[in-house]
Enzyme design. Structure first.
Site, PDB file in Angstrom:
ATOM      1  N   GLU A  26       1.558  12.516 -10.332  1.00 17.77           N
ATOM      2  CA  GLU A  26       2.726  11.693 -10.654  1.00 17.77           C
ATOM      3  C   GLU A  26       2.479  10.972 -11.971  1.00 17.77           C
ATOM      4  O   GLU A  26       1.327  10.673 -12.324  1.00 17.77           O
ATOM      5  CB  GLU A  26       2.969  10.682  -9.529  1.00 17.77           C
ATOM      6  CG  GLU A  26       4.176   9.779  -9.749  1.00 17.77           C
ATOM      7  CD  GLU A  26       4.495   8.896  -8.556  1.00 17.77           C
ATOM      8  OE1 GLU A  26       5.484   8.149  -8.610  1.00 17.77           O
ATOM      9  OE2 GLU A  26       3.741   8.945  -7.559  1.00 17.77           O
ATOM     10  N   ASN A  71       7.672   7.988  -6.556  1.00 18.44           N
ATOM     11  CA  ASN A  71       8.661   6.986  -6.924  1.00 18.44           C
ATOM     12  C   ASN A  71       9.144   7.142  -8.361  1.00 18.44           C
ATOM     13  O   ASN A  71      10.290   6.822  -8.689  1.00 18.44           O
ATOM     14  CB  ASN A  71       8.070   5.590  -6.737  1.00 18.44           C
ATOM     15  CG  ASN A  71       7.761   5.282  -5.287  1.00 18.44           C
ATOM     16  OD1 ASN A  71       8.168   5.997  -4.384  1.00 18.44           O
ATOM     17  ND2 ASN A  71       7.030   4.204  -5.066  1.00 18.44           N
ATOM     18  N   GLU A 172      11.293   9.959  -0.959  1.00 13.36           N
ATOM     19  CA  GLU A 172      11.308   8.754  -0.122  1.00 13.36           C
ATOM     20  C   GLU A 172      12.632   7.991  -0.211  1.00 13.36           C
ATOM     21  O   GLU A 172      12.644   6.758  -0.374  1.00 13.36           O
ATOM     22  CB  GLU A 172      10.119   7.847  -0.491  1.00 13.36           C
ATOM     23  CG  GLU A 172       8.781   8.467  -0.144  1.00 13.36           C
ATOM     24  CD  GLU A 172       7.589   7.544  -0.379  1.00 13.36           C
ATOM     25  OE1 GLU A 172       7.791   6.408  -0.882  1.00 13.36           O
ATOM     26  OE2 GLU A 172       6.457   7.945  -0.055  1.00 13.36           O
ATOM     27  N   TYR A 243       0.005   7.221   4.648  1.00 16.18           N
ATOM     28  CA  TYR A 243      -1.269   6.743   4.104  1.00 16.18           C
ATOM     29  C   TYR A 243      -1.902   5.826   5.144  1.00 16.18           C
ATOM     30  O   TYR A 243      -1.202   5.096   5.849  1.00 16.18           O
ATOM     31  CB  TYR A 243      -1.066   5.968   2.798  1.00 16.18           C
ATOM     32  CG  TYR A 243      -0.468   6.779   1.678  1.00 16.18           C
ATOM     33  CD1 TYR A 243      -1.275   7.550   0.848  1.00 16.18           C
ATOM     34  CD2 TYR A 243       0.902   6.784   1.448  1.00 16.18           C
ATOM     35  CE1 TYR A 243      -0.730   8.299  -0.191  1.00 16.18           C
ATOM     36  CE2 TYR A 243       1.453   7.538   0.415  1.00 16.18           C
ATOM     37  CZ  TYR A 243       0.635   8.289  -0.396  1.00 16.18           C
ATOM     38  OH  TYR A 243       1.177   9.033  -1.409  1.00 16.18           O
ATOM     39  N   GLU A 291       2.830  14.053   0.926  1.00 15.08           N
ATOM     40  CA  GLU A 291       1.984  12.924   0.511  1.00 15.08           C
ATOM     41  C   GLU A 291       1.158  12.498   1.713  1.00 15.08           C
ATOM     42  O   GLU A 291       1.706  12.124   2.750  1.00 15.08           O
ATOM     43  CB  GLU A 291       2.804  11.721   0.005  1.00 15.08           C
ATOM     44  CG  GLU A 291       3.433  11.908  -1.354  1.00 15.08           C
ATOM     45  CD  GLU A 291       4.053  10.623  -1.894  1.00 15.08           C
ATOM     46  OE1 GLU A 291       3.501   9.526  -1.617  1.00 15.08           O
ATOM     47  OE2 GLU A 291       5.073  10.714  -2.583  1.00 15.08           O
ATOM     48  N   GLN A 348      -3.368  11.378  -4.628  1.00 10.99           N
ATOM     49  CA  GLN A 348      -3.015  12.339  -5.661  1.00 10.99           C
ATOM     50  C   GLN A 348      -4.265  13.075  -6.111  1.00 10.99           C
ATOM     51  O   GLN A 348      -5.260  13.043  -5.380  1.00 10.99           O
ATOM     52  CB  GLN A 348      -2.312  11.631  -6.802  1.00 10.99           C
ATOM     53  CG  GLN A 348      -0.967  11.036  -6.369  1.00 10.99           C
ATOM     54  CD  GLN A 348      -0.179  10.471  -7.535  1.00 10.99           C
ATOM     55  OE1 GLN A 348      -0.403  10.750  -8.701  1.00 10.99           O
ATOM     56  NE2 GLN A 348       0.797   9.631  -7.205  1.00 10.99           N
TER      57      GLN A 348
END
Length: 497
Positions: A26, A71, A172, A243, A291, A348
Site C-alpha cells: 500500500e 485505506n 473496508e 489483525y 488482509e 504488508q
C-alpha cells in the site's frame, strides 16, 4: 505432553490455490518509498527497485500482491501516478495523513511485479470515486488499443496491455474510518453496478467485494448478507480482514487468536452459502482473506509522528518470536479452509507491518518471514483433513488445543508436509501420526524454529535471533511418525519417497 494427528489421503479438505500466499503493498509509510522503491540507492536497480528486497520476496515465492491499498485507495486518483513523472502532482493523502508524490504509480508497480515474479491484485476507488472511474482504469490496463484510455497507456510507453485479472471493489467500505464509507445497501449496490460495468469491458476478470473489516464490527454478518444480496451475481470473492495483537502481554490468549480466525472464516462461509440458497444459485462465492497479520507494536509510536510528510515510518512493527508462532497458526488456519479461501494477503510486505525491513544500507527479515516462506514454498498441493488429538487450555476464545497442525500432500513432487505449532509455553510435545498409507516414505527434514524468549526479535544488527534450524527430531517406522515438538515452537516436517 502427548498429541496425535490422524489423516487419510482420500479425505481431503481442498486444493491449495497458490494465491493464498499473497501479500500487500500500500502507499503507506515506507512500504513503497524506501521499501520496494528507492531510486538513487546503490542497492537499487535502474528502475529504482531495491534488489535486496526483490531477492527476499522471491525467496518467499509470493504469487499475488494487492495494490495500491488499503485505506489509501479510497481517495486515490490513479491518473496521478501515470505519465511523465515531472508532471505528476503531490497530493495530501488523508487516509494516513502523509504527502503522496505519485513518483511510483500503476506502471511502475506492474514493472515491479515482473521483477518480483508475482502478479497484481488491483483495487479500485469506490470511496470518493465509483463505477465510471473503475471502468476507465480497467480500460487503461486491459484493452489493447484504439480507445482513449488504452491509447493513453500506449503513449506512456506500455504498448501491450497489463491484462490484470484480479480486482478489489474498494476497501473496508463498512469502516467509519474509510473515506467514502457506505452502508451495506449503498456499497452492495455500487459494487454490483461497478462489477457489471467492469465485466462488460473485460468479462474474464475476477472481482472481490468488501466483506467486514473484522469480526468485531457491529455490522458483521448483516453486512455480508446485504452486500451479497445486491452483488452476488457480479462478484467472485468476498473479502475478510483481521489483525491480532498482544498489548496486555497475555501470550496464551494471543496464541489462541487463530481460533478466532477459524470461526471468522466459518461464519462468512455460512453467510455466503445462505445467500446462495436464498437466491437458488448454482454459483459458489469463495473468500479472499486479503488482509491478515499481527499489528499492535507500533500503534503508540505512530501517534507521535508529524502529519503531512513524505513516507513517514508508520506501522513499523518489530515482530518477535511469539508473533511468528501466531503467524504460523494463522497460515495453518488458511490451509485448513483451502476449499473456500482461495486468496489471502499477508499485510504488508515491506517495512509496514511486514516480514521484510529495510534501511539505506540493506534489508533483513523479521521472525514472521520464516513461517510465511515455509508454507508458501512447501504448502502447495492438496490439504488433507487433519484431525488433532491434543491437550487443551482455556483462553479468551474458549477451549483451544495446544497443537495446531495441518498436512499437505504435493502430487507433483510426491511429498507430504506437516506444519505444526506447539503452543505450550513450558512443555515439549510428543507427536504421533498414523501414516501407514505413506509407509514407503521417510522423514526428509524436520525444520524447527523455537526460542526461550517469546519477545526475541531480529534486528539489523542481529538478524538471526529468531531463525529456523534443521534440528527437529522425527522418525517414521512401520508407518508411524513420531516427532518431538519443543515447547513454543514452529515445526515443518517434510516426508518424501
Amino acid at each position: 505432553m502427548k498429541a496425535s494427528i490422524c489423516i487419510d489421503k482420500h479425505f481431503t479438505a481442498g486444493t491449495v490455490d497458490p494465491r493464498i500466499f499473497g501479500s500487500f503493498v500500500e502507499h503507506l509509510g515506507r512500504a513503497v518509498y524506501g521499501g520496494i522503491y528507492d531510486p538513487g540507492n546503490p542497492l537499487s536497480d535502474e528502475n529504482g527497485f531495491r534488489k535486496d528486497v526483490l531477492e527476499l520476496i522471491r525467496q518467499i515465492d509470493v504469487p499475488v500482491v494487492r495494490y495500491p491499498g488499503g485505506n489509501f485507495v479510497s481517495a486515490y486518483h490513479w491518473e496521478d501516478g501515470v505519465g511523465p513523472k515531472a508532471l505528476r502532482p503531490n497530493r495530501l493523502e488523508p487516509a494516513w495523513t502523509a504527502i503522496e508524490t505519485n513518483e511510483f504509480g500503476l506502471n511502475e508497480f506492474m514493472d515491479w511485479t515482473k521483477a518480483a515474479h508475482t502478479s497484481p491484485m488491483m483495487a479500485v476507488n469506490l470511496g470518493t470515486r465509483g463505477a465510471e472511474d473503475a471502468k476507465n482504469l480497467l480500460e487503461y490496463c486491459n484493452i489493447a488499443g484504439g480507445t482513449l484510455y488504452s491509447d493513453m497507456r500506449r503513449s506512456h510507453g506500455y504498448e501491450a496491455p497489463h491484462n490484470i485479472r484480479l480486482w478489489c471493489l474498494g476497501n473496508e467500505m463498512d469502516g467509519p474510518w474509510q473515506m467514502g464509507h457506505k452502508t451495506a445497501g449503498e456499497y452492495g449496490r455500487l459494487a454490483a453496478e461497478t462489477g457489471r460495468l467492469m465485466k462488460m469491458v473485460d468479462p474474464g476478470i475476477e472481482l472481490v467485494a468488501c466483506g467486514s473489516s473484522n469480526r468485531k464490527m457491529p455490522s458483521f454478518g448483516y453486512w455480508e448478507d446485504q452486500v451479497l444480496e445486491e452483488c452476488y451475481d457480479q462478484v467472485d470473492y468476498l473479502s475478510l480482514h483481521t489483525y491480532y495483537g498482544n498489548p496486555q502481554d497475555q501470550s496464551p490468549d494471543f496464541l489462541a487468536c487463530s481460533a478466532d480466525m477459524d470461526a471468522f472464516i466459518s461464519s462468512v462461509v455460512s453467510i455466503c452459502d445462505s445467500v446462495k440458497a436464498r437466491k437458488r444459485s448454482k454459483k459458489q462465492i469463495c473468500l479472499s482473506f486479503d488482509e491478515w497479520n499481527v499489528w499492535y507494536h507500533s500503534k503508540e509510536q505512530d501517534k507521535q509522528l508529524p502529519r503531512w510528510i513524505q513516507a513517514p515510518p508508520q506501522l513499523e512493527d518489530i515482530y518477535n518470536f511469539e508473533d511468528a508462532l501466531l503467524t504460523g497458526s494463522m497460515l495453518i488456519t488458511l490451509l485448513r479452509h483451502a476449499d473456500r479461501v482461495k486468496i489471502a494477503c499477508l499485510a504488508q510486505l515491506v517495512n509496514v507491518i511486514a516480514p521484510i525491513m529495510t534501511d539505506q544500507n540493506g534489508a533483513w527479515v523479521q521472525s514472521i518471514f520464516y513461517p510465511y516462506m515455509h508454507v508458501s514454498r512447501l504448502g502447495r498441493g492438496t490439504v488433507l483433513q487433519t484431525l488433532i488429538q491434543s491437550p487443551r487450555y482455556e483462553s479468551q476464545y474458549g477451549d483451544v488445543q495446544f497443537l495446531d497442525a495441518v498436512a499437505v500432500e504435493n502430487g507433483e513432487n510426491g511429498s507430504l508436509t506437516i506444519f505444526a505449532v506447539n503452543k505450550n509455553l513450558s512443555e515439549d510435545m510428543d507427536l504421533t501420526a498414523d501414516l501407514r498409507q505413506y509407509s514407503n516414505y521417510h522423514v526428509h527434514r524436520h525444520i524447527v524454529m523455537t526460542h526461550q524468549d517469546l519477545k526475541a526479535a531480529n534486528t539489523r544488527e542481529q538478524p538471526h535471533q529468531v531463525f529456523p534450524e534443521n534440528s527437529g527430531v522425527s522418525s517414521l517406522s512401520n508407518g508411524i511418525l513420531t516427532s518431538r515438538l519443543p515447547s513454543k515452537s514452529w515445526n515443518v516436517i517434510i516426508l518424501k519417497h
